[in-house]
Design a protein around this motif. Sequence first.
Motif, mmCIF file in Angstrom:
data_model
loop_
_atom_site.group_PDB
_atom_site.id
_atom_site.type_symbol
_atom_site.label_atom_id
_atom_site.label_comp_id
_atom_site.label_asym_id
_atom_site.label_seq_id
_atom_site.Cartn_x
_atom_site.Cartn_y
_atom_site.Cartn_z
ATOM 1 N N LEU A 19 -37.867 70.221 6.364
ATOM 2 C CA LEU A 19 -39.235 70.167 6.879
ATOM 3 C C LEU A 19 -40.248 70.526 5.801
ATOM 4 N N CYS A 20 -40.040 71.637 5.128
ATOM 5 C CA CYS A 20 -41.032 72.117 4.162
ATOM 6 C C CYS A 20 -41.185 71.170 2.975
ATOM 7 N N ASN A 21 -40.075 70.629 2.502
ATOM 8 C CA ASN A 21 -40.157 69.718 1.356
ATOM 9 C C ASN A 21 -40.721 68.354 1.737
ATOM 10 N N LEU A 22 -40.418 67.880 2.958
ATOM 11 C CA LEU A 22 -41.045 66.643 3.417
ATOM 12 C C LEU A 22 -42.539 66.852 3.646
ATOM 13 N N ALA A 23 -42.908 68.014 4.168
ATOM 14 C CA ALA A 23 -44.325 68.321 4.355
ATOM 15 C C ALA A 23 -45.061 68.261 3.016
ATOM 16 N N ALA A 24 -44.469 68.862 1.990
ATOM 17 C CA ALA A 24 -45.079 68.844 0.655
ATOM 18 C C ALA A 24 -45.143 67.436 0.095
ATOM 19 N N SER A 25 -44.102 66.641 0.319
ATOM 20 C CA SER A 25 -44.085 65.260 -0.160
ATOM 21 C C SER A 25 -45.167 64.429 0.525
ATOM 22 N N LEU A 26 -45.304 64.600 1.835
ATOM 23 C CA LEU A 26 -46.357 63.883 2.566
ATOM 24 C C LEU A 26 -47.736 64.251 2.035
ATOM 25 N N ASP A 143 -53.235 64.452 9.713
ATOM 26 C CA ASP A 143 -52.421 63.232 9.796
ATOM 27 C C ASP A 143 -51.081 63.530 10.451
ATOM 28 N N PHE A 144 -50.495 64.681 10.076
ATOM 29 C CA PHE A 144 -49.194 65.067 10.604
ATOM 30 C C PHE A 144 -49.181 66.544 10.972
ATOM 31 N N ILE A 266 -34.334 52.436 20.754
ATOM 32 C CA ILE A 266 -34.633 52.191 19.349
ATOM 33 C C ILE A 266 -33.398 51.598 18.684
ATOM 34 N N SER A 267 -33.610 50.666 17.779
ATOM 35 C CA SER A 267 -32.499 50.135 17.012
ATOM 36 C C SER A 267 -31.944 51.235 16.109
ATOM 37 N N PRO A 268 -30.635 51.479 16.133
ATOM 38 C CA PRO A 268 -30.046 52.536 15.290
ATOM 39 C C PRO A 268 -30.359 52.378 13.808
ATOM 40 N N GLU A 269 -30.561 51.155 13.355
ATOM 41 C CA GLU A 269 -30.859 50.934 11.936
ATOM 42 C C GLU A 269 -32.177 51.585 11.514
ATOM 43 N N LEU A 270 -33.090 51.736 12.476
ATOM 44 C CA LEU A 270 -34.403 52.304 12.158
ATOM 45 C C LEU A 270 -34.377 53.820 12.027
ATOM 46 N N THR A 271 -33.322 54.440 12.546
ATOM 47 C CA THR A 271 -33.312 55.903 12.626
ATOM 48 C C THR A 271 -32.657 56.584 11.429
ATOM 49 N N ASP A 272 -32.074 55.818 10.533
ATOM 50 C CA ASP A 272 -31.465 56.385 9.325
ATOM 51 C C ASP A 272 -32.557 56.568 8.279
ATOM 52 N N LEU A 273 -33.035 57.805 8.143
ATOM 53 C CA LEU A 273 -34.134 58.083 7.209
ATOM 54 C C LEU A 273 -33.655 58.388 5.799
ATOM 55 N N GLY A 274 -32.338 58.600 5.632
ATOM 56 C CA GLY A 274 -31.810 58.830 4.292
ATOM 57 C C GLY A 274 -30.925 60.055 4.197
ATOM 58 N N ALA A 314 -36.785 65.176 -6.008
ATOM 59 C CA ALA A 314 -38.008 64.377 -5.946
ATOM 60 C C ALA A 314 -37.702 62.968 -5.451
ATOM 61 N N GLU A 315 -36.661 62.365 -6.000
ATOM 62 C CA GLU A 315 -36.294 61.000 -5.601
ATOM 63 C C GLU A 315 -35.946 60.931 -4.111
ATOM 64 N N PHE A 316 -35.142 61.863 -3.642
ATOM 65 C CA PHE A 316 -34.669 61.819 -2.265
ATOM 66 C C PHE A 316 -35.775 62.166 -1.268
ATOM 67 N N PHE A 317 -36.502 63.259 -1.508
ATOM 68 C CA PHE A 317 -37.523 63.678 -0.544
ATOM 69 C C PHE A 317 -38.674 62.673 -0.454
ATOM 70 N N HIS A 318 -39.085 62.124 -1.592
ATOM 71 C CA HIS A 318 -40.189 61.158 -1.560
ATOM 72 C C HIS A 318 -39.758 59.858 -0.880
ATOM 73 N N LYS A 319 -38.512 59.487 -1.071
ATOM 74 C CA LYS A 319 -38.003 58.288 -0.401
ATOM 75 C C LYS A 319 -37.958 58.501 1.106
ATOM 76 N N ILE A 320 -37.497 59.681 1.537
ATOM 77 C CA ILE A 320 -37.414 59.979 2.969
ATOM 78 C C ILE A 320 -38.810 60.051 3.588
ATOM 79 N N SER A 321 -39.756 60.696 2.905
ATOM 80 C CA SER A 321 -41.111 60.796 3.457
ATOM 81 C C SER A 321 -41.745 59.412 3.575
ATOM 82 N N GLY A 322 -41.459 58.527 2.614
ATOM 83 C CA GLY A 322 -41.966 57.157 2.689
ATOM 84 C C GLY A 322 -41.378 56.405 3.875
ATOM 85 N N LYS A 323 -40.067 56.580 4.091
ATOM 86 C CA LYS A 323 -39.422 55.923 5.234
ATOM 87 C C LYS A 323 -39.935 56.491 6.557
#
Length: 331
Positions: A19-26, A143-144, A266-274, A314-323
């Motif tokens: 949560l905290c790292n995604l919050a920072a990425s957002l 926003d969030f 929801i389609s299961p494919e949409l729920t895989d955030l990474g 950085a790569e993983f959290f920013h990708k997840i926040s984008g998704k």
Amino acid sequence: MKSIAFFNNKGGVGKTTLLCNLAASLAKVHNKKVLVIDADPQCNASAYLLPEEQLQSILMDEEHYSVDAFYEPIRRGVGYPKSIPTIVKSERFSVDLIVGDPKLSIREDLLATDWAATRNGDPRGFQTTYAFKELVSRFNNYDFVLIDIGPSLGALNRSVLLATDFFVMPLSVDIFSMMAVENIIKSLTSWKRALEDAIERHYKEEEYYFEIDNKKVQWDLNFAGYVMQQYRAKKKEGVRQAVGAFERIIEKQKLELNELSNFFNISPELTDLGEVPTLSSVVPLSQQAHAPIFDLGAKDGVVGAHYTRVSEAAEFFHKISGKLIERLSND
């Protein structure tokens, strides 16, 4: 504004770190205005986002207005308070925070008792059950709104989940995490059925719908998706594959996640955030510095191989926040 609870019935899955790292990425990468509400009586998010001295000063300040205090006039039957809990800034994470309160766990009895009243269509019950939704509705300038909650299926977490637009589920590949998904499905099914019956009963008796922010309350919760902690794997022809017992757990877990997705249509494919890699070597540095993992530097004690972990984070959290942004924009 989108409100998102981070929740799993199993502890130890990296919920607060995620949560905290995604919050920072957002906030830092996507320029979003983010508020974190710490609704876990253990207050781990507050301890992560703020230096010890600042957190201690806030909690000891007699002027500090907590999430727990927000419930006091509701308990006394005088309605929702006009004030909102104190908001502070986490400088390193670039997000706002409503600090947690250990006393919030005491509200479990109030919420459990008034849930029974809610199921009977009692207006007082609806007022208590939807107190957290009333609170969240006051932050449309963000926003969030991300909400940290503990690993239980009790009355407090039910109230938070009924208040939010979405929830994100952090997962690990183990038998207990798999069983937790099954528990969540059962509880959500029960809560939804009870709430819909209660709303119908309330309308018949009172001839009006209970409203928050001029909108009638209903089952609004959606599943944003899950984030998986990386598991031990081997590579076959360059493709990462699970080993041993992990394969069986993953297959069973996929079935449970598909069922959860189906519950929300929801389609299961949409729920895989990474996935999030194993970052155990830098998580303590992040906690000590009260800074996002991906922002750690030499001044925070990063040396040698730690830099690789920071770069991976950085790569993983920013990708997840984008998704996550993409997922919510399409719902």
